[in-house]
Design a protein around this motif. Structure first.
Motif, mmCIF file in Angstrom:
data_model
loop_
_atom_site.group_PDB
_atom_site.id
_atom_site.type_symbol
_atom_site.label_atom_id
_atom_site.label_comp_id
_atom_site.label_asym_id
_atom_site.label_seq_id
_atom_site.Cartn_x
_atom_site.Cartn_y
_atom_site.Cartn_z
ATOM 1 N N VAL A 15 -3.127 8.112 -7.394
ATOM 2 C CA VAL A 15 -2.332 7.967 -6.217
ATOM 3 C C VAL A 15 -3.339 7.424 -5.071
ATOM 4 O O VAL A 15 -2.698 6.434 -4.334
ATOM 5 C CB VAL A 15 -1.898 9.533 -5.721
ATOM 6 C CG1 VAL A 15 -1.531 9.441 -4.206
ATOM 7 C CG2 VAL A 15 -0.991 10.147 -6.674
ATOM 8 N N ILE A 16 -4.589 7.897 -5.036
ATOM 9 C CA ILE A 16 -5.570 7.298 -4.060
ATOM 10 C C ILE A 16 -6.073 6.028 -4.244
ATOM 11 O O ILE A 16 -6.048 5.081 -3.557
ATOM 12 C CB ILE A 16 -6.385 8.534 -3.646
ATOM 13 C CG1 ILE A 16 -5.655 9.661 -2.990
ATOM 14 C CG2 ILE A 16 -7.492 8.104 -2.411
ATOM 15 C CD1 ILE A 16 -6.536 10.972 -2.755
ATOM 16 N N GLY A 17 -6.821 6.030 -5.354
ATOM 17 C CA GLY A 17 -7.390 5.131 -5.996
ATOM 18 C C GLY A 17 -6.569 3.541 -6.240
ATOM 19 O O GLY A 17 -6.942 2.809 -5.632
ATOM 20 N N GLY A 18 -5.581 3.957 -6.851
ATOM 21 C CA GLY A 18 -4.686 2.747 -7.195
ATOM 22 C C GLY A 18 -4.096 2.400 -5.909
ATOM 23 O O GLY A 18 -3.988 0.991 -5.775
ATOM 24 N N PHE A 76 0.911 -1.017 -0.126
ATOM 25 C CA PHE A 76 -0.136 -0.039 0.045
ATOM 26 C C PHE A 76 0.643 1.188 0.134
ATOM 27 O O PHE A 76 0.707 2.327 -0.914
ATOM 28 C CB PHE A 76 -0.919 0.007 1.225
ATOM 29 C CG PHE A 76 -1.735 1.346 1.463
ATOM 30 C CD1 PHE A 76 -2.580 1.571 0.604
ATOM 31 C CD2 PHE A 76 -1.433 2.088 2.455
ATOM 32 C CE1 PHE A 76 -3.400 3.036 0.726
ATOM 33 C CE2 PHE A 76 -2.188 3.260 2.653
ATOM 34 C CZ PHE A 76 -3.152 3.714 1.812
ATOM 35 N N ILE A 77 1.785 1.369 0.804
ATOM 36 C CA ILE A 77 2.472 2.631 1.064
ATOM 37 C C ILE A 77 3.581 2.531 -0.224
ATOM 38 O O ILE A 77 3.730 3.738 -0.882
ATOM 39 C CB ILE A 77 3.554 2.389 2.269
ATOM 40 C CG1 ILE A 77 2.613 2.332 3.441
ATOM 41 C CG2 ILE A 77 4.543 3.869 2.354
ATOM 42 C CD1 ILE A 77 2.002 3.590 3.816
ATOM 43 N N GLY A 78 4.081 1.388 -0.712
ATOM 44 C CA GLY A 78 4.736 1.444 -1.741
ATOM 45 C C GLY A 78 4.143 2.089 -3.072
ATOM 46 O O GLY A 78 4.571 2.768 -3.782
ATOM 47 N N CYS A 79 3.044 1.516 -3.267
ATOM 48 C CA CYS A 79 2.035 1.945 -4.371
ATOM 49 C C CYS A 79 1.462 3.442 -4.151
ATOM 50 O O CYS A 79 1.873 4.345 -5.114
ATOM 51 C CB CYS A 79 0.820 1.228 -4.301
ATOM 52 S SG CYS A 79 -0.116 1.478 -5.959
ATOM 53 N N PHE A 80 1.387 3.924 -2.983
ATOM 54 C CA PHE A 80 0.990 5.210 -3.043
ATOM 55 C C PHE A 80 2.245 6.144 -3.339
ATOM 56 O O PHE A 80 2.040 7.253 -3.997
ATOM 57 C CB PHE A 80 0.688 5.621 -1.502
ATOM 58 C CG PHE A 80 0.082 7.097 -0.937
ATOM 59 C CD1 PHE A 80 -1.138 7.314 -1.126
ATOM 60 C CD2 PHE A 80 0.994 7.699 -0.714
ATOM 61 C CE1 PHE A 80 -1.559 8.508 -0.846
ATOM 62 C CE2 PHE A 80 0.554 9.117 -0.400
ATOM 63 C CZ PHE A 80 -0.553 9.466 -0.585
ATOM 64 N N VAL A 81 3.351 5.765 -2.857
ATOM 65 C CA VAL A 81 4.652 6.738 -3.114
ATOM 66 C C VAL A 81 4.915 6.696 -4.576
ATOM 67 O O VAL A 81 5.165 7.675 -5.134
ATOM 68 C CB VAL A 81 6.019 6.455 -2.357
ATOM 69 C CG1 VAL A 81 6.897 6.883 -2.666
ATOM 70 C CG2 VAL A 81 5.639 6.549 -0.657
#
Length: 156
Positions: free
Chosen positions: A78-81, A57-62
């Motif tokens: 950023v949020i949805g993905g 989750f954090i990796g995808c967000f960043v």
């Protein structure tokens, strides 16, 4: 949560970001309507490591935040993905094997991420959803099994 758990989650997040950053030169192959995001190989890790759920989750967000400078999808990605990745990681962690564990990221990314990718690229939704799901199947099914094998070898 203990320090070891947080370190694992952080390492997985960092690895995800690095893998996405390495894909930037490939442009739409990694981020357009037809995409194979190699970083998604890490999506099977929740089967064997609970720290992979927040890590992904954090990796995808960043990674998606960084990509807002390169891709037209913006804040929704950023949020949805990231939320799609979080839900898929959680569902993957509940699967009894890696074959079924492949389904949540493939299905959710295809159906949900396909919505805004289709919108921003003016590519038909059904084709976008299918191509994202197919790319996800390659990333998770092929590269994910390699990543899972390597993780289990390192863990031993």
């Amino acid at each position: 949560m203990n320090t070891k758990y947080l370190a694992k989650a952080g390492l997985i997040a960092a690895l995800y970001v690095i893998l996405v950053a390495l894909e930037i030169p490939f442009g739409t192959l990694a981020f357009g309507p037809v995409q194979v995001r190699v970083a998604e190989a890490l999506a099977l890790l929740p089967l064997v490591e609970s720290a992979a759920i927040p890590g992904l989750f954090i990796g995808c967000f960043v990674a998606n935040f960084i990509l807002t400078f390169f891709a037209p999808f913006g804040l929704i990605d950023v949020i949805g993905g990231s939320l799609v990745t979080l839900i898929a990681a959680y569902l993957t962690s509940k699967m009894p094997n890696k074959i079924l564990g492949t389904l949540p990221p493939v299905i959710l990314n295809g159906l949900i991420v396909g919505i805004w990718v289709s919108y921003f690229t003016n590519f038909p939704y059904h084709l976008t959803a299918l191509s994202i799901a197919a790319g996800e199947l390659i990333a998770v099914g092929l590269f994910g099994n390699i990543a899972l094998y390597a993780f289990n070898r390192i863990k031993k």
